[in-house]
Scaffold this active site. Structure first.
Site, PDB file in Angstrom:
ATOM      1  N   ASP A  72       0.842  -1.199   0.000  1.00 15.23           N
ATOM      2  CA  ASP A  72       0.000   0.000   0.000  1.00 15.23           C
ATOM      3  C   ASP A  72       0.878   1.250   0.000  1.00 15.23           C
ATOM      4  O   ASP A  72       1.745   1.418   0.856  1.00 15.23           O
ATOM      5  CB  ASP A  72      -0.905  -0.022   1.241  1.00 15.23           C
ATOM      6  CG  ASP A  72      -2.116   0.872   1.098  1.00 15.23           C
ATOM      7  OD1 ASP A  72      -1.966   2.024   0.643  1.00 15.23           O
ATOM      8  OD2 ASP A  72      -3.219   0.426   1.439  1.00 15.23           O
ATOM      9  N   SER A  83      -7.237   4.137  -1.287  1.00 19.41           N
ATOM     10  CA  SER A  83      -6.932   2.708  -1.155  1.00 19.41           C
ATOM     11  C   SER A  83      -8.147   1.832  -1.413  1.00 19.41           C
ATOM     12  O   SER A  83      -8.010   0.706  -1.911  1.00 19.41           O
ATOM     13  CB  SER A  83      -6.375   2.422   0.245  1.00 19.41           C
ATOM     14  OG  SER A  83      -5.110   3.001   0.410  1.00 19.41           O
ATOM     15  N   THR A  85      -7.916  -2.342   2.052  1.00 21.13           N
ATOM     16  CA  THR A  85      -7.445  -3.349   1.092  1.00 21.13           C
ATOM     17  C   THR A  85      -7.985  -4.738   1.390  1.00 21.13           C
ATOM     18  O   THR A  85      -8.625  -5.348   0.530  1.00 21.13           O
ATOM     19  CB  THR A  85      -5.915  -3.348   1.014  1.00 21.13           C
ATOM     20  OG1 THR A  85      -5.467  -2.048   0.591  1.00 21.13           O
ATOM     21  CG2 THR A  85      -5.419  -4.389   0.025  1.00 21.13           C
ATOM     22  N   GLU A 103      -0.753  -7.918   2.530  1.00 24.69           N
ATOM     23  CA  GLU A 103      -0.622  -6.468   2.363  1.00 24.69           C
ATOM     24  C   GLU A 103       0.426  -5.904   3.302  1.00 24.69           C
ATOM     25  O   GLU A 103       0.343  -6.056   4.529  1.00 24.69           O
ATOM     26  CB  GLU A 103      -1.947  -5.730   2.623  1.00 24.69           C
ATOM     27  CG  GLU A 103      -1.811  -4.243   2.278  1.00 24.69           C
ATOM     28  CD  GLU A 103      -2.959  -3.370   2.755  1.00 24.69           C
ATOM     29  OE1 GLU A 103      -3.188  -2.330   2.125  1.00 24.69           O
ATOM     30  OE2 GLU A 103      -3.604  -3.709   3.764  1.00 24.69           O
ATOM     31  N   ASP A 125       2.182   2.721   3.278  1.00 24.84           N
ATOM     32  CA  ASP A 125       1.256   3.838   3.067  1.00 24.84           C
ATOM     33  C   ASP A 125       1.192   4.752   4.286  1.00 24.84           C
ATOM     34  O   ASP A 125       1.217   5.979   4.156  1.00 24.84           O
ATOM     35  CB  ASP A 125      -0.130   3.277   2.757  1.00 24.84           C
ATOM     36  CG  ASP A 125      -1.189   4.348   2.613  1.00 24.84           C
ATOM     37  OD1 ASP A 125      -1.093   5.155   1.672  1.00 24.84           O
ATOM     38  OD2 ASP A 125      -2.125   4.378   3.439  1.00 24.84           O
ATOM     39  N   HIS A 180       1.955   8.703   4.353  1.00 21.97           N
ATOM     40  CA  HIS A 180       1.041   9.749   4.823  1.00 21.97           C
ATOM     41  C   HIS A 180       1.700  10.611   5.898  1.00 21.97           C
ATOM     42  O   HIS A 180       1.479  11.820   5.960  1.00 21.97           O
ATOM     43  CB  HIS A 180      -0.231   9.120   5.389  1.00 21.97           C
ATOM     44  CG  HIS A 180      -1.239   8.717   4.359  1.00 21.97           C
ATOM     45  ND1 HIS A 180      -1.885   9.622   3.552  1.00 21.97           N
ATOM     46  CD2 HIS A 180      -1.714   7.491   4.004  1.00 21.97           C
ATOM     47  CE1 HIS A 180      -2.721   8.989   2.748  1.00 21.97           C
ATOM     48  NE2 HIS A 180      -2.629   7.686   2.995  1.00 21.97           N
ATOM     49  N   ASP A 222      -1.196  -0.132  -4.648  1.00 18.41           N
ATOM     50  CA  ASP A 222      -2.501   0.405  -5.020  1.00 18.41           C
ATOM     51  C   ASP A 222      -2.400   1.837  -5.522  1.00 18.41           C
ATOM     52  O   ASP A 222      -3.210   2.289  -6.322  1.00 18.41           O
ATOM     53  CB  ASP A 222      -3.480   0.310  -3.852  1.00 18.41           C
ATOM     54  CG  ASP A 222      -2.898   0.830  -2.545  1.00 18.41           C
ATOM     55  OD1 ASP A 222      -1.713   1.225  -2.511  1.00 18.41           O
ATOM     56  OD2 ASP A 222      -3.636   0.824  -1.532  1.00 18.41           O
ATOM     57  N   HIS A 223      -1.354   2.545  -5.094  1.00 16.27           N
ATOM     58  CA  HIS A 223      -1.106   3.939  -5.463  1.00 16.27           C
ATOM     59  C   HIS A 223       0.212   4.329  -4.819  1.00 16.27           C
ATOM     60  O   HIS A 223       0.823   3.528  -4.101  1.00 16.27           O
ATOM     61  CB  HIS A 223      -2.231   4.857  -4.944  1.00 16.27           C
ATOM     62  CG  HIS A 223      -2.502   4.676  -3.480  1.00 16.27           C
ATOM     63  ND1 HIS A 223      -1.643   5.137  -2.496  1.00 16.27           N
ATOM     64  CD2 HIS A 223      -3.502   4.037  -2.817  1.00 16.27           C
ATOM     65  CE1 HIS A 223      -2.121   4.800  -1.311  1.00 16.27           C
ATOM     66  NE2 HIS A 223      -3.239   4.124  -1.470  1.00 16.27           N
ATOM     67  N   HIS A 246      -2.154  11.001  -1.402  1.00 16.52           N
ATOM     68  CA  HIS A 246      -1.769  10.130  -2.495  1.00 16.52           C
ATOM     69  C   HIS A 246      -1.398  10.949  -3.719  1.00 16.52           C
ATOM     70  O   HIS A 246      -1.784  12.105  -3.859  1.00 16.52           O
ATOM     71  CB  HIS A 246      -2.926   9.201  -2.871  1.00 16.52           C
ATOM     72  CG  HIS A 246      -3.361   8.289  -1.772  1.00 16.52           C
ATOM     73  ND1 HIS A 246      -4.449   7.442  -1.899  1.00 16.52           N
ATOM     74  CD2 HIS A 246      -2.860   8.066  -0.531  1.00 16.52           C
ATOM     75  CE1 HIS A 246      -4.597   6.753  -0.783  1.00 16.52           C
ATOM     76  NE2 HIS A 246      -3.652   7.120   0.064  1.00 16.52           N
TER      77      HIS A 246
END
Length: 447
Positions: A47, A96, A149, A269, A274, A278, A316-317, A410
């Site tokens: 992620d 996400s 996710t 995951e 992620d 952030h 995912d990004h 993101h």
């Protein structure tokens, strides 16, 4: 470092044909591609892991004693890229939930959607199809197991924020008179052991082994149905967990319980790449990437002994707009990150109770402070607010490493796709994220 030299002609052969390779000692290197039909499918989502994260990790893992920058595990499994945009109603930059729904179902949806299309209608995931076909199914994640996710593979809900309802659906929704997942490992006790409903007890009453610490998980007999929840929400950060490679540990144990003659589908995951993005936290980002790298090394070894297994890794990004090099300075210094013993968040909490905050931070960060560093860190410790201390410590590390960030959210860039094992050739080239699920459905329907 062994340099790979292709012995395939560049004319008339494509990546999908899987070129044979030699290393510089003349030995045949492993061909990670195959046209075979997989019996087992392992989908790994990192992620938030945009391309800058894999580059940063290669530099972070580099041995400074050698003149070369050594390859890392990701370098030998890269097959292509994938676009990540959500359904048009949400524009070009995905969250996400929409991205996971696309990866799980092959359907574009709106930001916030969990296993539903843009009209909020349920759509089947590849994990649900696998369960319907008689495969064993599972998830192993470092977030709570009802986070965006894993939830998109297991459930249907119009909003990712409906955590309790999503958790309830893990028990209430059945396929072939069975629960959607046979093994669920991650965090989330706050959502599964609630005052209004104790889902942990319900699963235990229906044949699941419920465990809440790693040692318990390790002792379960192979082939068990397992609900393992190891934190109230997400697991501790890799830098703060008593097992810094907890994702690889959970993955190994998930496979131990999923192996079956009919095959299995496992979602893994690396959730907190992620979260580090952030937070614009480069120290945690590299620790989470290291946990992922160890997991991929384990899976690579697993495929060597189980060649009917397909592993696909993607993001995912991308999160945070990470840049290795900032402020017009052509440098990046990962040496300041390699010996960290705790996360910046943990240091920011604990430093205020230390007699010498700077000495404590120096020991936890794992590098020797320069003359002005101690005074700066002592001034950070004097800040009364935790968030202010945390932000200032992250800025301190960014300055030391020359790391840059463009956002706390993101970005819309394409992400890398990695694949090896049976059927890996199907994931070569430029893809859309929905193509991954569509190919999984083809493999499942051809069984």
């Amino acid at each position: 470092m062994l340099k790979k030299i292709s012995v395939c002609s560049l004319v008339g052969l494509t990546l999908a044909q899987g070129c044979a390779q030699l290393d510089n000692a003349g030995h045949a290197a492993q061909n990670l591609s195959s046209q075979q039909q997989p019996r087992n499918i392992i989908m790994v989502v990192a992620d938030g892991m945009g391309p800058a994260y894999t580059t940063a990790y290669r530099n972070f893992a580099d041995n400074p004693e050698t003149p070369d920058i050594e390859d890392v595990v990701f370098d030998h499994m890269l097959t292509g890229n994938a676009s990540t945009h959500p359904a048009p109603v949400s524009g070009y930059v995905t969250d996400s939930a929409a991205a996971a729904t696309a990866l799980a179902t092959g359907i574009k949806s709106y930001n916030g959607a969990i296993g539903v299309d843009a009209n909020k209608q349920p759509v089947e995931s590849v994990l649900q199809r696998a369960k319907q076909l008689g495969l064993r199914t599972g998830v192993a994640v470092t977030s709570q197991i009802n986070h965006a996710t894993p939830a998109s593979y297991l459930a249907h809900n119009e909003s990712r924020k409906n955590y309790n309802a999503i958790a309830d659906s893990f028990f209430d929704d059945r396929i072939n008179d069975g629960f959607v997942a046979d093994v669920m490992l991650g965090g989330g006790t706050s959502y599964f052991a609630r005052d209004d409903r104790d889902l942990t007890a319900l699963f235990a009453d229906n044949g699941y082994q419920y465990v809440d610490d790693y040692d318990q998980l390790a002792t379960l007999p192979a082939g068990s149905d397992v609900l393992g929840l190891f934190a109230p929400v997400g697991l501790p950060a890799a830098l703060d967990d008593n097992n810094p490679h907890r994702l690889s540990f959970l993955t190994k144990n998930a496979i131990k319980h999923l192996e079956d003659p009919e095959g299995f589908f496992l979602l893994v995951e690396a959730s907190q790449v992620d979260w580090a993005g952030h937070a614009n936290d480069i120290g945690s980002a590299m620790a989470e990437m290291d946990d992922l790298a160890v997991t991929m090394e384990y899976l690579q070894n697993y495929v060597e002994t189980h060649p009917d297994t397909l592993v696909v890794l993607t993001a995912d990004h991308s999160t945070g707009g990470l840049t290795i090099g900032a402020d017009g300075i052509y440098e990046w210094h990962p040496e300041y990150l390699r010996n960290m013993k705790a996360s910046v968040s943990s240091i920011a909490v604990n430093m205020v109770s230390e007699a010498s905050p700077a000495a404590y931070a120096e020991a936890q960060l794992g590098f020797t402070f320069e003359d002005d560093d101690s005074a700066l860190v002592d001034s950070i410790a004097a800040l009364p607010d935790f968030e202010a201390r945390e932000t200032a410590l992250k800025a301190f590390l960014d300055k030391k490493t020359n790391t840059g960030w463009t956002t706390g959210g993101h970005t819309g860039v394409d992400v890398e796709v990695f694949a090896f094992g049976a059927g890996a050739d199907a994931f070569a080239g430029q893809l859309d994220n929905t193509d991954i699920a569509k190919q999984f459905f083809r493999f499942l329907n051809n069984r």
